[in-house]
Design an enzyme around this catalytic site. Structure first.
Site, PDB file in Angstrom:
ATOM      1  N   CYS A  17       0.025   3.945   0.482  1.00  0.00           N
ATOM      2  CA  CYS A  17      -1.078   3.802   0.860  1.00  0.00           C
ATOM      3  C   CYS A  17      -1.342   3.672   1.813  1.00  0.00           C
ATOM      4  O   CYS A  17      -0.938   3.292   2.901  1.00  0.00           O
ATOM      5  CB  CYS A  17      -1.820   2.925   0.257  1.00  0.00           C
ATOM      6  SG  CYS A  17      -0.878   1.332   0.685  1.00  0.00           S
ATOM      7  N   ASP A  43      11.216   2.785   6.848  1.00  0.00           N
ATOM      8  CA  ASP A  43      10.310   3.939   7.447  1.00  0.00           C
ATOM      9  C   ASP A  43      10.625   4.045   8.986  1.00  0.00           C
ATOM     10  O   ASP A  43       9.711   2.762   9.409  1.00  0.00           O
ATOM     11  CB  ASP A  43       8.895   3.930   6.471  1.00  0.00           C
ATOM     12  CG  ASP A  43       7.600   4.727   7.186  1.00  0.00           C
ATOM     13  OD1 ASP A  43       8.127   6.032   7.751  1.00  0.00           O
ATOM     14  OD2 ASP A  43       6.126   3.911   6.874  1.00  0.00           O
ATOM     15  N   ASP A  63       7.613  11.891   3.468  1.00  0.00           N
ATOM     16  CA  ASP A  63       5.620  11.416   3.116  1.00  0.00           C
ATOM     17  C   ASP A  63       4.768  12.448   3.965  1.00  0.00           C
ATOM     18  O   ASP A  63       4.269  12.854   3.576  1.00  0.00           O
ATOM     19  CB  ASP A  63       5.548   9.415   4.125  1.00  0.00           C
ATOM     20  CG  ASP A  63       4.395   9.132   3.837  1.00  0.00           C
ATOM     21  OD1 ASP A  63       3.553   9.985   3.326  1.00  0.00           O
ATOM     22  OD2 ASP A  63       4.378   7.897   4.363  1.00  0.00           O
ATOM     23  N   ASP A  74       4.012   0.866  -3.253  1.00  0.00           N
ATOM     24  CA  ASP A  74       4.008   0.232  -1.382  1.00  0.00           C
ATOM     25  C   ASP A  74       2.347   0.620  -1.216  1.00  0.00           C
ATOM     26  O   ASP A  74       1.514   1.365  -0.987  1.00  0.00           O
ATOM     27  CB  ASP A  74       4.169   1.495  -0.739  1.00  0.00           C
ATOM     28  CG  ASP A  74       3.837   0.879   0.744  1.00  0.00           C
ATOM     29  OD1 ASP A  74       4.242  -0.877   1.230  1.00  0.00           O
ATOM     30  OD2 ASP A  74       4.640   1.497   1.936  1.00  0.00           O
ATOM     31  N   LYS A  97       9.470  -1.585   9.484  1.00  0.00           N
ATOM     32  CA  LYS A  97       8.923  -0.312  10.466  1.00  0.00           C
ATOM     33  C   LYS A  97       9.755  -0.701  11.226  1.00  0.00           C
ATOM     34  O   LYS A  97      10.356  -1.813  11.551  1.00  0.00           O
ATOM     35  CB  LYS A  97       7.792  -0.378  10.631  1.00  0.00           C
ATOM     36  CG  LYS A  97       6.079  -0.767   9.431  1.00  0.00           C
ATOM     37  CD  LYS A  97       6.117   1.592   9.245  1.00  0.00           C
ATOM     38  CE  LYS A  97       4.974   1.287   7.899  1.00  0.00           C
ATOM     39  NZ  LYS A  97       4.792   2.738   7.852  1.00  0.00           N
ATOM     40  N   THR A 151       4.928  -5.109   3.888  1.00  0.00           N
ATOM     41  CA  THR A 151       5.706  -4.785   5.162  1.00  0.00           C
ATOM     42  C   THR A 151       5.701  -5.693   6.482  1.00  0.00           C
ATOM     43  O   THR A 151       5.031  -6.226   6.368  1.00  0.00           O
ATOM     44  CB  THR A 151       4.579  -3.950   5.615  1.00  0.00           C
ATOM     45  OG1 THR A 151       3.994  -2.642   4.059  1.00  0.00           O
ATOM     46  CG2 THR A 151       4.960  -2.419   6.704  1.00  0.00           C
ATOM     47  N   ASP A 153       0.314  -2.439  -0.500  1.00  0.00           N
ATOM     48  CA  ASP A 153      -0.110  -3.294   0.874  1.00  0.00           C
ATOM     49  C   ASP A 153      -0.809  -3.190   0.808  1.00  0.00           C
ATOM     50  O   ASP A 153      -1.231  -4.472   1.682  1.00  0.00           O
ATOM     51  CB  ASP A 153       1.494  -4.609   0.874  1.00  0.00           C
ATOM     52  CG  ASP A 153       1.802  -3.751   2.386  1.00  0.00           C
ATOM     53  OD1 ASP A 153       1.476  -2.484   2.304  1.00  0.00           O
ATOM     54  OD2 ASP A 153       2.427  -4.367   3.371  1.00  0.00           O
ATOM     55  N   LYS A 165       0.326   9.719  -2.066  1.00  0.00           N
ATOM     56  CA  LYS A 165      -0.773   9.350  -1.344  1.00  0.00           C
ATOM     57  C   LYS A 165      -2.118   9.901  -2.348  1.00  0.00           C
ATOM     58  O   LYS A 165      -2.101  10.756  -1.916  1.00  0.00           O
ATOM     59  CB  LYS A 165      -0.627   8.383  -0.086  1.00  0.00           C
ATOM     60  CG  LYS A 165       0.837   7.660   0.650  1.00  0.00           C
ATOM     61  CD  LYS A 165       0.760   7.577   1.414  1.00  0.00           C
ATOM     62  CE  LYS A 165       1.906   6.806   2.814  1.00  0.00           C
ATOM     63  NZ  LYS A 165       1.842   6.724   3.786  1.00  0.00           N
TER      64      LYS A 165
END
Length: 335
Positions: free
Chosen positions: A274, A175, A224, A296, A150, A125, A298, A246
């Protein structure tokens, strides 16, 4: 044999602040659960998320409220009838999976009926910042296979173009964390195409995404915050092409497996995500990630120090935790 449940709070300081459109984190505050039965101990972790009205104290209280039922032998299926979905149930559900694997002398993968997760590409990210700072961060990661960027509604074009110029090779997930409006989304379509973005994650607020129904954008859009569990599928299926699963939203691996199967059955792509977390959250999620189009995971790589034996990053490839860390019959590694 009666079980023993231990609930603990842990705070993992981050190596650098993690900034998104919603705010900045400097530590991962988690709830961890251990369930012992004889010599076997199962472990799980949940990350309470304020966006969903959760807190560490609330999660601890929720688990304590059902401690007796868990110690009396409640299983993963019954758990969903006594706890709502969320981080608290995730910690317990994953601890039960780990415990069941150790009692059975098998891996969680074997209990599910799939191969053990191996190395896989995970998004790394690029946190929200000034375009020049984001470009510098992207340049350091220009060799990895997948980046997640982001952005906010301030100047997402400059942010995204700066990242793509500094890292021309990786696939990109963008995102905005619910920060865009339809006007921003429309304006960004050409930019997303120019920057070869593979996926746009939750651009609009979850409670204002009706405009996505039938929307034909330049890249697929993933749900999400708009998707937690099976009850959300009917609503999101006509608005998104991908769902981000998630375990802290679904309330554990049990529900995540069911959600992934149902999403694929509806023709939706699956992404595994996560929170900022330790590897104790990542190990169960790998069983969803193994069949996902986008990964995703990390979260632990932001920590100053992860749990011993946890996952590691090898140039954008996620290396699973060591044997015995979670979900197999080997003795658990120490924290």
């Amino acid at each position: 044999m009666r079980r023993k449940v231990t609930i603990s709070e842990r705070s993992f300081p981050l190596a650098t602040p993690f900034r998104i459109a919603r705010g900045t984190k400097t530590a991962a505050d988690v709830v961890q659960v251990m369930i012992a039965e004889g010599d076997a101990v199962g472990r799980g972790e949940g990350v309470p998320y304020p966006r969903y009205g959760e807190s560490v104290a609330g999660a601890v209280a929720a688990i304590a409220a059902v401690r007796g039922a868990i110690e009396d032998g409640v299983g993963r299926t019954e758990l969903a009838t006594i706890m709502p979905a969320g981080a608290a149930r995730n910690a317990v559900d994953c601890a039960l999976w780990d415990l069941d694997a150790r009692l059975a002398g098998q891996s969680v993968a074997a209990l599910i009926g799939q191969a053990a997760p191996g190395r896989m590409a995970t998004a790394l990210t690029i946190g929200l910042d000034r375009p020049d700072a984001m470009a510098a961060a992207a340049a350091r990661l220009a060799h990895v296979p997948l980046l997640k960027v982001k952005v906010d509604a301030g100047d997402p074009e400059a942010q995204l173009r700066a990242v793509r110029a500094a890292a021309p090779g990786p696939r990109l997930i963008v995102d905005p964390n619910e920060s865009w409006t339809m006007a921003v989304l429309d304006r960004m379509q050409g930019v997303l195409a120019d920057c070869r973005v593979d996926l746009l994650e939750q651009p609009l607020p979850a409670d204002a995404d009706g405009a996505l129904a039938g929307y034909a954008g330049s890249v697929p859009v993933a749900a999400d915050e708009a998707l937690h569990g099976l009850d959300d599928l009917d609503r999101v299926a006509g608005r998104y092409g991908v769902v981000n699963i998630k375990l802290d939203k679904t309330g554990g691996l049990t529900a995540a497996l069911a959600l992934a199967a149902a999403a694929r059955g509806r023709g939706l792509g699956v992404m595994t995500g996560c929170m900022i977390c330790s590897s104790l959250s990542i190990a169960p999620a790998l069983h969803i990630a193994a069949g996902s189009a986008f990964v995703d995971l990390d979260g632990p790589f932001w920590l100053r120090a992860d749990m011993a034996g946890g996952a590691s990053d090898a140039d954008g490839m996620l290396v699973p935790p060591v044997a015995g860390f979670w979900g197999d019959a080997a003795p658990a590694e120490g924290a």
